[in-house]
Design an enzyme around this catalytic site. Structure first.
Site, PDB file in Angstrom:
ATOM      1  N   GLY A   1       2.853   3.829  57.598  1.00 19.81           N
ATOM      2  CA  GLY A   1       2.613   2.416  57.267  1.00 19.81           C
ATOM      3  C   GLY A   1       3.988   1.980  56.643  1.00 19.81           C
ATOM      4  O   GLY A   1       4.023   0.545  56.256  1.00 19.81           O
TER       5      GLY A   1
ATOM      6  N   ASP B   1      -1.964  -4.735  72.989  1.00 19.71           N
ATOM      7  CA  ASP B   1      -2.139  -5.316  71.544  1.00 19.71           C
ATOM      8  C   ASP B   1      -0.828  -6.043  70.939  1.00 19.71           C
ATOM      9  O   ASP B   1      -1.124  -6.330  69.797  1.00 19.71           O
ATOM     10  CB  ASP B   1      -2.093  -3.801  70.951  1.00 19.71           C
ATOM     11  CG  ASP B   1      -0.984  -2.852  70.987  1.00 19.71           C
ATOM     12  OD1 ASP B   1      -0.774  -2.348  72.132  1.00 19.71           O
ATOM     13  OD2 ASP B   1      -0.376  -2.547  69.938  1.00 19.71           O
TER      14      ASP B   1
ATOM     15  N   GLY C   1      -1.457  -0.828  61.743  1.00 19.22           N
ATOM     16  CA  GLY C   1      -1.211   0.256  61.092  1.00 19.22           C
ATOM     17  C   GLY C   1      -0.190   0.063  59.918  1.00 19.22           C
ATOM     18  O   GLY C   1      -0.198   1.150  58.912  1.00 19.22           O
ATOM     19  N   ARG C   2       0.707  -0.941  59.977  1.00 20.19           N
ATOM     20  CA  ARG C   2       1.382  -1.171  59.006  1.00 20.19           C
ATOM     21  C   ARG C   2       1.703  -2.727  58.636  1.00 20.19           C
ATOM     22  O   ARG C   2       2.424  -3.263  57.780  1.00 20.19           O
ATOM     23  CB  ARG C   2       2.859  -0.677  58.930  1.00 20.19           C
ATOM     24  CG  ARG C   2       3.449  -0.850  60.249  1.00 20.19           C
ATOM     25  CD  ARG C   2       4.581  -0.471  60.408  1.00 20.19           C
ATOM     26  NE  ARG C   2       5.318  -0.625  61.855  1.00 20.19           N
ATOM     27  CZ  ARG C   2       6.546  -0.613  61.991  1.00 20.19           C
ATOM     28  NH1 ARG C   2       7.407  -0.266  61.204  1.00 20.19           N
ATOM     29  NH2 ARG C   2       6.697  -0.803  63.301  1.00 20.19           N
TER      30      ARG C   2
ATOM     31  N   GLY D   1      -4.934  -1.094  65.701  1.00 19.48           N
ATOM     32  CA  GLY D   1      -5.182  -1.583  64.878  1.00 19.48           C
ATOM     33  C   GLY D   1      -4.041  -1.995  63.896  1.00 19.48           C
ATOM     34  O   GLY D   1      -2.890  -1.536  64.280  1.00 19.48           O
TER      35      GLY D   1
ATOM     36  N   ARG E   1       5.371 -12.189  57.382  1.00 20.71           N
ATOM     37  CA  ARG E   1       5.553 -13.091  58.819  1.00 20.71           C
ATOM     38  C   ARG E   1       4.395 -13.732  58.726  1.00 20.71           C
ATOM     39  O   ARG E   1       3.208 -13.399  58.220  1.00 20.71           O
ATOM     40  CB  ARG E   1       5.457 -12.041  59.928  1.00 20.71           C
ATOM     41  CG  ARG E   1       4.361 -11.057  59.918  1.00 20.71           C
ATOM     42  CD  ARG E   1       4.890 -10.052  61.012  1.00 20.71           C
ATOM     43  NE  ARG E   1       3.593  -9.182  61.625  1.00 20.71           N
ATOM     44  CZ  ARG E   1       3.479  -8.258  62.302  1.00 20.71           C
ATOM     45  NH1 ARG E   1       4.627  -8.112  63.223  1.00 20.71           N
ATOM     46  NH2 ARG E   1       2.427  -7.527  62.547  1.00 20.71           N
TER      47      ARG E   1
ATOM     48  N   LYS F   1       4.492  -6.843  56.395  1.00 17.28           N
ATOM     49  CA  LYS F   1       4.762  -5.572  57.290  1.00 17.28           C
ATOM     50  C   LYS F   1       5.498  -4.738  56.739  1.00 17.28           C
ATOM     51  O   LYS F   1       6.645  -4.911  56.212  1.00 17.28           O
ATOM     52  CB  LYS F   1       5.321  -6.050  58.599  1.00 17.28           C
ATOM     53  CG  LYS F   1       5.631  -5.060  59.643  1.00 17.28           C
ATOM     54  CD  LYS F   1       6.065  -5.433  61.044  1.00 17.28           C
ATOM     55  CE  LYS F   1       6.225  -4.594  61.955  1.00 17.28           C
ATOM     56  NZ  LYS F   1       6.852  -4.851  63.421  1.00 17.28           N
TER      57      LYS F   1
END
Ligand code: AMP
Ligand code: MG
Length: 515
Positions: A137, A271, A103-104, A101, A194, A124
């Site tokens: 994070g 991922d 995470g940050r 997932g 982003r 991010k």
């Protein structure tokens, strides 16, 4: 009126949140979220945010102005903005890793650009999410600036990629052990924004498949087809095979393009693979200086070199097999999936050969060209010439003074045998180029379109980061200009092989995932 300016951010929409189940508790605490595709989260508050660089052209297209510093750093957000992190799973370094997932990364929402394209925006580095596991994070300025510049460089090279709008310092120190070798040190924290048409990854589908949630998996696939593959009009179950074929095509195209410019991603875990074939999740990437099929930019990858330059084609295939496994319950056509995966190698190598033909300035690749391509690869891998400079020099090479001609792309003095190898190859190459059915100027035009004059080498990024961290943005601005015109030689000083001082310097030759 002087001093008057209009600040703006777009209207964000949230179809994904409306369509799919999510954890709406606004709890950032790391945890498992089975059955959920996202969790609403609050970005972290930072003591003193400062805008370091803003991408004016992208900002203009997105309708975002640089005066919106709070927005750019995820501070005091308007209540219309529903920030969330998505849940996905994946295979890391070949092993099933379960729930991963964002995470940050934190989604800001989706908006429509001035040229009528849908874009998802993410922060991010803006703090812990349920998917941060044991990490913080946060992102450090060093890696954030690398992603900020490199994603734009890849975009301007003509390769599908996520893009970067802004980079802010957070005013917070973040401790990182850059090489995981017991030397943690505080670094400046940063946040980038982003954007991409979609950040859907292979891992999102693996996440639902792993839970055996076929109904939700089917909904996610249909959502993906309707929104991002609207050209698939078929409503029969066969559409799932068409969709998978398109993902294979887009992935093959992306990897061929990485090979064209010498990009090594460094962490091709499932991922980090976009279903739209976009280059995403810039971490320990590198542009390759000297040609080396075994080159991996990621120190974590050193034992097996799974993600080495020459292995990226195989790994993309391996990743597509994992995606096929994940979507199988919905596609329900094993033979169909297997056929596509079997034909993938041919599909990839045909595209690869065509691309190489363009780099070499050939009219087209004939069957009889296979030995020449193979010999080129052997020669390059043995002599380890600078990949980018070699092709620039190839445009103007002639029968005479071949060795002198290539001097500026050597990283070591060639042995007599190596010299022979180079001369031999060039002679064969020139013979073949003379057989072209296109003129020499047409051949050169092909070559200058396929072979960049500017690539964002690690040593340039390293110098830029050192300076920018001290508040000197001259080089940052120059690189940002150079990367927008990669096929022009605007900055000859940047169009050079890696200098000796950078050979073994951490951050120039090797990088870790520590960011
Ligand atoms: P990567 O392969 O670097 O894209 O990251 C793999 C996973 O680790 C993803 O789920 C990331 O969101 C997560 N991750 C990486 N770095 C951090 C961090 N500093 N804090 C939280 N999660 C992270
Ligand atoms: Mg990732």
């Amino acid at each position: 009126m002087s001093g008057f300016f209009i600040m703006s951010i777009p209207n964000f929409t949230y179809d994904f949140l409306e369509e799919f189940p999510g954890d709406k508790s606004f709890n950032n605490f790391p945890r498992q979220t089975p059955g959920m595709l996202y969790a609403l989260v609050e970005p972290a508050e930072f003591p003193h945010v400062e805008l370091i660089h803003f991408n004016d052209k992208l900002g203009e297209n997105l309708g975002i102005t640089k005066d919106e510093t709070n927005f750019l750093a995820a501070q005091h957000l308007d209540s219309n903005i529903k920030t969330y992190a998505s849940a996905y799973a994946g295979h890391q370094f070949g092993n099933w890793a379960g729930q991963l997932g964002d995470g940050r990364a934190i989604y800001i929402g989706e908006c429509i650009t001035k040229n009528h394209k849908r874009q998802e925006l993410q922060y991010k580095g803006s703090g812990v999410t349920p998917y941060s596991r044991h990490a913080d994070g946060r992102a450090v300025f060093r890696s954030s600036l690398r992603e900020y510049l490199m994603s734009e460089a890849i975009h301007y090279l003509g390769i599908p990629s996520s893009r970067a709008l802004s980079i802010c310092k957070t005013g917070e120190k973040v401790v990182r052990d850059m090489f995981y070798n017991g030397n943690p040190r505080p670094e400046n924290g940063a946040i980038i924004i982003r954007s991409a048409e979609s950040f859907l990854r292979f891992g999102h589908f693996e996440w639902l498949a792993a839970q055996g949630d076929d109904a939700l998996l089917k909904r996610l696939i249909d959502y993906c087809i309707i929104r991002y593959f609207p050209e698939i009009k078929d409503t029969s179950p066969h559409r799932y095979l068409t969709w998978f074929q398109k993902i294979c095509n887009a992935t093959a195209d992306m990897i061929v393009e990485w090979y064209r410019v010498g990009f090594v991603h460094g962490v091709m875990n499932t991922d980090n693979m976009s279903v739209l074939g976009l280059t995403i999740d810039y971490g320990p990437f590198s542009m390759m200086d000297e040609y080396n099929l075994q080159f991996t930019s990621n120190t974590t990858d050193l034992p097996g070199r799974r993600y080495a330059f020459g292995n990226q084609a195989n790994i993309a295939h391996w990743n597509l097999i994992q995606l096929a496994n994940a979507i199988f319950p919905i596609v329900n056509n094993q033979e169909g999936l297997e056929d596509i995966l079997t034909l993938y190698a041919d599909l990839f190598w045909n595209r690869y050969d065509k691309m190489m033909g363009e780099k070499l300035g050939l009219d087209f690749i004939k069957n009889t060209d296979a030995p020449l391509l193979l010999e080129w690869q052997k020669m390059m891998d043995k002599l380890q010439l600078d990949y980018t400079l070699f092709f620039q020099l190839l445009e103007t090479v002639e029968e005479t003074s071949i060795l002198k001609h290539f001097e500026s792309c050597l990283y070591h003095t060639l042995s007599q045998e190596e010299e022979k190898h180079l001369v031999n190859f060039i002679q064969k190459y020139l013979k073949r180029r003379n057989e072209n059915t296109i003129s020499i100027s047409e051949a050169k035009a092909k070559m200058s379109k396929a072979n960049p004059r500017f690539i964002l080498r690690n040593y340039l990024l390293y110098q830029c980061i050192e300076k920018a961290d001290q508040g000197d943005f001259t080089m940052l601005n120059q690189l940002f200009d150079a990367l927008q015109h990669p096929y022009e030689n605007l900055y000859p000083e940047f169009n050079q092989k890696r200098p000796n001082w950078a050979d073994e310097k951490p951050g120039c030759s090797c990088l870790s995932c520590s960011s």
